[in-house]
Design an enzyme around this catalytic site. Structure first.
Site, PDB file in Angstrom:
ATOM      1  N   ARG A  12       0.798  -1.243   0.224  1.00  0.00           N
ATOM      2  CA  ARG A  12      -0.044   0.132   0.017  1.00  0.00           C
ATOM      3  C   ARG A  12       0.836   1.180  -0.045  1.00  0.00           C
ATOM      4  O   ARG A  12       1.935   1.196   0.198  1.00  0.00           O
ATOM      5  CB  ARG A  12      -0.988   0.060   1.095  1.00  0.00           C
ATOM      6  CG  ARG A  12      -0.264  -0.027   2.461  1.00  0.00           C
ATOM      7  CD  ARG A  12      -1.113   0.197   3.587  1.00  0.00           C
ATOM      8  NE  ARG A  12      -0.469   0.284   5.109  1.00  0.00           N
ATOM      9  CZ  ARG A  12      -1.079   0.451   5.969  1.00  0.00           C
ATOM     10  NH1 ARG A  12      -2.471   0.404   6.298  1.00  0.00           N
ATOM     11  NH2 ARG A  12      -0.634   0.567   7.377  1.00  0.00           N
ATOM     12  N   ILE A  14       3.218   4.430  -0.459  1.00  0.00           N
ATOM     13  CA  ILE A  14       4.252   4.778  -1.227  1.00  0.00           C
ATOM     14  C   ILE A  14       4.897   3.530  -1.781  1.00  0.00           C
ATOM     15  O   ILE A  14       5.455   3.450  -2.988  1.00  0.00           O
ATOM     16  CB  ILE A  14       4.996   5.530  -0.391  1.00  0.00           C
ATOM     17  CG1 ILE A  14       4.570   7.006  -0.055  1.00  0.00           C
ATOM     18  CG2 ILE A  14       6.708   5.871  -1.259  1.00  0.00           C
ATOM     19  CD1 ILE A  14       5.411   7.886   0.817  1.00  0.00           C
ATOM     20  N   ASP A  56       7.233  -9.346   9.358  1.00  0.00           N
ATOM     21  CA  ASP A  56       7.230  -8.245  10.508  1.00  0.00           C
ATOM     22  C   ASP A  56       8.717  -7.795  10.501  1.00  0.00           C
ATOM     23  O   ASP A  56       9.628  -8.512  10.991  1.00  0.00           O
ATOM     24  CB  ASP A  56       6.779  -8.962  11.792  1.00  0.00           C
ATOM     25  CG  ASP A  56       6.824  -7.935  12.889  1.00  0.00           C
ATOM     26  OD1 ASP A  56       7.219  -6.824  12.684  1.00  0.00           O
ATOM     27  OD2 ASP A  56       5.947  -8.213  14.002  1.00  0.00           O
ATOM     28  N   ALA A  84       8.140   0.305   4.791  1.00  0.00           N
ATOM     29  CA  ALA A  84       7.108  -0.010   6.021  1.00  0.00           C
ATOM     30  C   ALA A  84       7.166   0.939   7.107  1.00  0.00           C
ATOM     31  O   ALA A  84       8.542   1.552   7.281  1.00  0.00           O
ATOM     32  CB  ALA A  84       7.517  -1.409   6.470  1.00  0.00           C
ATOM     33  N   TYR A 147       8.209   9.570  16.327  1.00  0.00           N
ATOM     34  CA  TYR A 147       8.209   9.482  15.042  1.00  0.00           C
ATOM     35  C   TYR A 147       9.476  10.043  14.372  1.00  0.00           C
ATOM     36  O   TYR A 147      10.230   9.581  13.762  1.00  0.00           O
ATOM     37  CB  TYR A 147       6.816   9.792  14.372  1.00  0.00           C
ATOM     38  CG  TYR A 147       6.794   9.728  12.747  1.00  0.00           C
ATOM     39  CD1 TYR A 147       7.004   8.441  12.379  1.00  0.00           C
ATOM     40  CD2 TYR A 147       6.960  10.685  12.044  1.00  0.00           C
ATOM     41  CE1 TYR A 147       6.599   8.177  11.027  1.00  0.00           C
ATOM     42  CE2 TYR A 147       6.817  10.579  10.564  1.00  0.00           C
ATOM     43  CZ  TYR A 147       6.590   9.301  10.198  1.00  0.00           C
ATOM     44  OH  TYR A 147       6.697   9.154   8.733  1.00  0.00           O
ATOM     45  N   LYS A 151      12.610   8.588  12.166  1.00  0.00           N
ATOM     46  CA  LYS A 151      13.125   8.988  10.602  1.00  0.00           C
ATOM     47  C   LYS A 151      14.311   9.805  10.713  1.00  0.00           C
ATOM     48  O   LYS A 151      15.028   9.604   9.660  1.00  0.00           O
ATOM     49  CB  LYS A 151      12.158   9.688  10.346  1.00  0.00           C
ATOM     50  CG  LYS A 151      10.474   9.139   9.963  1.00  0.00           C
ATOM     51  CD  LYS A 151      10.911   7.782   9.130  1.00  0.00           C
ATOM     52  CE  LYS A 151       9.565   7.296   8.850  1.00  0.00           C
ATOM     53  NZ  LYS A 151       9.603   5.934   7.674  1.00  0.00           N
ATOM     54  N   ILE A 180       1.726  13.605   2.130  1.00  0.00           N
ATOM     55  CA  ILE A 180       1.583  12.733   0.790  1.00  0.00           C
ATOM     56  C   ILE A 180       0.025  12.087   1.182  1.00  0.00           C
ATOM     57  O   ILE A 180       0.024  11.590   2.388  1.00  0.00           O
ATOM     58  CB  ILE A 180       2.659  11.580   0.826  1.00  0.00           C
ATOM     59  CG1 ILE A 180       3.935  12.297   0.492  1.00  0.00           C
ATOM     60  CG2 ILE A 180       2.154  10.869  -0.660  1.00  0.00           C
ATOM     61  CD1 ILE A 180       4.065  13.227  -0.558  1.00  0.00           C
TER      62      ILE A 180
END
Length: 236
Positions: A12, A14, A56, A84, A147, A151, A180
């Site tokens: 799903r 990107i 996973d 992911a 988050y 990243k 996005i």
């Protein structure tokens, strides 16, 4: 063309858009997801000899087994895309420790594990890796400290790995998207956010996918972070 591209998170968003572009170019795709049935649907929609795998990424044994299965059924992986990811928005003082850990495991550790597994064959043949980061990892954002850490860590990891493996003809790059249109941003009110985006809109997954494919195929680019955000970084 018989080169193999593994897309983690390829069912799903990107990752799916990347898989579509790479399939159009004639590469064989391994669509990897925690949900095997959804991955099978995506692989089937691509047509040709593309396969789906369940994994996973936060579990090392899962990752190692998946690479063994991919090599068995498709051949050595030439291209790796780590798309992911999960997000649990919350102010730090309200963030549950388990939510911090789950984001770290999926967004950062998962990419580290897949890259490590890919090295076993790429060291012999060369290869190209693109890790999907985020503009949040570069600029930060209120309510996304955990988050952002995952990243931002992905950028540091990718640049370090790029230095480690360049002499083995392995390239490692990062694409850092802004807002996005994906499941992750579905709850956001675009009208509220797009006023801060110079191009005036959210991006499409295919627009990010073009950047990913560009880096996958560019033979003289490594250790680079390509921002795809409609100019958002100019205003924050």
């Amino acid at each position: 063309m018989d080169k193999v591209c593994a897309v983690f998170g390829g069912s799903r968003g990107i990752g799916r858009a990347v898989a579509q572009l790479m399939a159009q170019k004639g590469y064989r795709l391994a669509i990897v997801s925690r949900n095997l049935e959804v991955a099978k649907v995506t692989a089937g929609e691509l047509g040709g000899n593309h396969l789906a795998f369940r994994c996973d990424v936060a579990k090392e044994q899962d990752v190692q087994s998946t690479f063994q299965e991919m090599e068995k059924h498709l051949g050595p992986v030439n291209f790796l895309v780590n798309a992911a990811g999960i997000n649990r928005d919350s102010l730090l003082v309200r963030t549950k420790t388990e939510d911090m850990i789950s984001q770290l495991h999926t967004n950062l550790l998962g990419s580290m594990l897949t890259c490590k597994a890919a090295m076993k064959t790429m060291i012999q043949q060369g290869g190209s890796i693109v890790n999907v980061g985020s503009i949040i990892g570069l600029k930060g954002n209120v309510g996304q400290s955990a988050y952002s850490a995952t990243k931002g860590g992905l950028v540091g990891f990718s640049r370090s790995l790029a230095k480690e493996v360049a002499r083995k003809k392995i390239r490692v790059n990062v694409v850092a998207p802004g807002f996005i249109r994906t499941d992750m941003t579905r709850h956001l009110k675009e009208e509220h956010f797009k006023k801060n985006i110079p191009l005036g809109r959210f991006g499409e997954t295919l627009e990010v996918a073009h950047a990913v494919v560009f880096l996958l195929e560019s033979p003289y680019i490594t250790g680079h972070v390509l921002i795809v955000d409609g100019g958002l970084q100019l205003t924050v």
